[in-house]
Write a protein that holds these residues in place. Structure first.
Motif, short mmCIF file in Angstrom:
data_model
loop_
_atom_site.label_atom_id
_atom_site.label_comp_id
_atom_site.label_asym_id
_atom_site.label_seq_id
_atom_site.Cartn_x
_atom_site.Cartn_y
_atom_site.Cartn_z
N LYS A 70 0.92 -1.06 0.26
CA LYS A 70 0.32 -0.08 0.08
C LYS A 70 0.67 1.19 -0.05
O LYS A 70 0.50 2.43 0.20
N ASP A 71 2.48 0.76 0.77
CA ASP A 71 2.44 2.10 0.55
C ASP A 71 4.05 2.41 -0.53
O ASP A 71 4.30 4.19 -1.11
N ARG A 72 3.29 2.02 -1.84
CA ARG A 72 4.08 1.42 -3.48
C ARG A 72 3.78 2.42 -3.77
O ARG A 72 3.85 2.72 -5.44
N LEU A 73 1.79 2.08 -4.02
CA LEU A 73 0.74 2.93 -5.07
C LEU A 73 1.08 4.30 -4.84
O LEU A 73 1.53 4.51 -3.65
N ALA A 74 1.12 4.59 -6.02
CA ALA A 74 1.37 6.24 -6.74
C ALA A 74 0.35 6.43 -7.66
O ALA A 74 0.53 5.37 -8.68
N PRO A 75 -0.69 7.76 -7.78
CA PRO A 75 -0.72 8.18 -9.31
C PRO A 75 -0.06 7.74 -10.67
O PRO A 75 1.26 8.32 -10.49
N ASN A 76 -0.47 7.43 -11.59
CA ASN A 76 -0.03 7.63 -12.83
C ASN A 76 -1.35 8.05 -13.74
O ASN A 76 -2.55 8.05 -13.52
N PHE A 77 -0.81 8.63 -14.48
CA PHE A 77 -1.41 9.72 -15.66
C PHE A 77 -1.17 9.13 -17.51
O PHE A 77 -0.12 9.01 -17.48
N ASP A 78 -1.63 9.48 -17.95
CA ASP A 78 -2.06 9.73 -19.24
C ASP A 78 -2.15 10.06 -20.57
O ASP A 78 -4.24 9.61 -19.69
N VAL A 79 -2.23 10.43 -21.69
CA VAL A 79 -2.98 10.91 -22.30
C VAL A 79 -1.85 10.49 -24.01
O VAL A 79 -1.46 10.33 -23.93
N ASN A 80 -3.23 10.13 -25.55
CA ASN A 80 -2.09 9.55 -25.55
C ASN A 80 -4.13 9.87 -26.96
O ASN A 80 -4.64 10.18 -26.91
N ILE A 81 -3.59 10.21 -28.46
CA ILE A 81 -4.19 9.67 -30.05
C ILE A 81 -3.21 8.90 -30.97
O ILE A 81 -2.70 7.81 -30.74
N GLY A 82 -5.02 8.06 -31.69
CA GLY A 82 -4.08 7.00 -32.39
C GLY A 82 -5.30 6.42 -32.96
O GLY A 82 -6.05 7.60 -33.52
N LYS A 83 -4.44 5.90 -34.54
CA LYS A 83 -5.83 5.34 -35.58
C LYS A 83 -6.18 3.94 -35.60
O LYS A 83 -5.10 3.42 -35.21
N ALA A 84 -7.49 3.68 -36.08
CA ALA A 84 -7.19 2.40 -36.49
C ALA A 84 -7.51 1.62 -37.99
O ALA A 84 -8.32 3.13 -38.46
N PHE A 85 -6.02 1.49 -37.91
CA PHE A 85 -6.26 0.20 -39.48
C PHE A 85 -6.91 -0.31 -39.63
O PHE A 85 -7.62 -0.10 -41.53
N THR A 86 -7.48 -0.99 -39.53
CA THR A 86 -8.30 -1.67 -39.28
C THR A 86 -9.36 -2.38 -38.27
O THR A 86 -9.17 -1.77 -37.09
N PRO A 87 -10.01 -2.44 -38.26
CA PRO A 87 -11.17 -3.53 -37.30
C PRO A 87 -9.87 -3.79 -35.56
O PRO A 87 -10.52 -4.15 -34.69
N SER A 88 -9.12 -4.94 -36.32
CA SER A 88 -8.12 -5.37 -35.44
C SER A 88 -6.91 -4.88 -34.93
O SER A 88 -6.41 -5.30 -34.07
N LEU A 89 -6.65 -3.57 -35.53
CA LEU A 89 -4.90 -3.03 -36.16
C LEU A 89 -4.92 -1.92 -35.52
O LEU A 89 -5.58 -0.94 -36.93
N SER A 90 -4.56 -1.46 -34.35
CA SER A 90 -4.59 -0.16 -34.44
C SER A 90 -3.22 0.68 -33.60
O SER A 90 -2.21 -0.26 -32.97
#
Length: 409
Positions: A70-90
């Protein structure tokens, strides 16, 4: 004999003129492939998405395992932008912000890396001790994502849940002393829950590895790492659908009433032809003293186009109208030619198109009559206002005047 030749010519023209008047109807049927594994790859600007998430992570350094979970837990954040080339691959690119809560060893004279100076007193050490460690680092990453649900089950736009394992490569930066810059590699599991057509709730579980130097505390480990779980939202930008392959079938149909009339006319002409043969057989002993051949030539239809909002006849069009006029004057005098003006429905108001189509038809009429002396009795003027694309889906061909004889209509 003169009457026989005249009748034969008339019958030939009648067959041709009637044959050209049969209407052809075309039915277009488009059938879409229902196989969920077959889609058409969209353009570059389609199927983009933007995501953001927040959650907690845990860092794995040389001494962190001595610290309570419990002492090791720390907040993490992420922002991203992406594109799907097919329904299975992004693919996507993003920036993650990690805070690290861990432990670093105090060696006495050497200041521990990123130490808070506070001894971690939840464990006993003989001769040395561990101090709490805190720092932040940023990971600029690129991910290749594989949607295994779409790959196995096929693309279904209404699907509620999908999961995408992914591989990641990045560049980590620690801006606090001791500063570090390291290449990172990672794997993850991206879970998406459909809220609306353009919005998903996401759970992103990511594992990231970097060189042991990243925390400033070099030990026996070759790599340090971070494991995070982020809850977030992904906004899917238009256009997000995938088109199905399709097959287009065009079926041509002739009007049954006109076909029956044509058959009756052909039978009548066949009977007239038999009568002609009999008359020719009876006339073999007669002397032909006068043969009259009537002019049966017709001027072919002509189309003249105009620029937008113009009714001025170009020099090139006047040349073609001159040839057209010559054929009219050399053909039968009882043939009437209809001049019909048109305008592009997609350009201008209905009132403007009505006026413009009428002016264009009148302009062609004036050229034929005033410049090439075509008899007014052989010309009829009409206009249709604004029309949809008449030929080849090209609006330029709707800004026109068409002149055709009454025998060809």
């Amino acid at each position: 004999m003169k009457n026989l030749l005249t009748l034969g010519s008339a019958l030939f023209l009648t067959v041709n003129a009637f044959g050209q008047s049969v209407s052809v109807k075309q039915d277009t049927t488009v059938v879409f492939d229902q196989n969920p594994h077959k889609v058409i790859t969209n353009g570059f600007w389609d199927n983009w998405f933007i995501g953001a998430g927040a959650g907690y992570g845990i860092f794995f350094g040389d001494h962190d395992k001595q610290m309570e979970f419990k002492d090791r837990l720390a907040p993490n954040f992420d922002v991203n932008i992406g594109k799907a080339f097919t329904p299975s691959l992004s693919v996507r690119a993003g920036v993650s912000s990690y805070k690290v809560n861990g432990l670093t060893q105090n060696h006495g004279d050497v200041k521990p890396a990123h130490s808070t100076g506070e001894r971690y007193d939840k464990i006993d050490w003989d001769g040395y001790w561990l101090e709490k460690q805190e720092f932040k680092f940023y990971n600029i990453h690129a991910d290749v994502m594989f949607n295994i649900v779409n790959a196995i089950g096929g693309y279904k736009p209404e699907r509620f849940y999908s999961v995408s394992p992914y591989l990641s490569l990045g560049w980590a930066v620690v801006n606090e002393e001791p500063k570090q810059k390291e290449v990172t590699a990672g794997i993850g599991l991206y879970n998406a829950f459909r809220i609306t057509k353009g919005l998903d709730l996401t759970l992103d579980i990511r594992g990231t590895m970097a060189n042991d130097r990243i925390d400033g505390d070099v030990g026996e480990r070759k790599q340090d790492g971070n494991l995070s779980a982020l809850l977030g939202l992904t906004f899917k930008l238009p256009r997000q659908t995938w088109d199905r392959p399709s097959t287009t079938t065009i079926t041509s149909k002739y009007d049954d009433t006109e076909l029956n009339a044509l058959r009756d006319r052909i039978n009548q002409l066949a009977n007239d032809n038999d009568a002609l043969r009999n008359q020719l057989a009876n006339a073999k002993t007669q002397t032909i003293t006068n043969v009259e051949i009537k002019k049966q030539m017709l001027a072919a239809p002509i189309l003249v186009t105009f620029p937008i909002n113009k009714s001025t006849v170009s020099t090139e069009a006047r040349v073609n109208l001159g040839f057209f006029a010559k054929v009219i004057k050399e053909a039968r005098e009882d043939i009437v030619y209809k001049i019909t003006g048109y305008a592009d429905k997609g350009t201008g108001t209905p009132e403007i198109n009505e006026r413009l189509s009428k002016a264009r038809a009148q302009a062609i009429y004036d050229v034929l009559v005033k410049e090439f002396n075509v008899p007014t009795s052989q010309l009829q003027v009409d206009h249709k206002g604004g029309v949809e694309n008449m030929y080849y889906n090209d609006p330029r061909l709707s800004r026109s005047v068409i002149t055709i004889s009454d025998l060809l209509q």
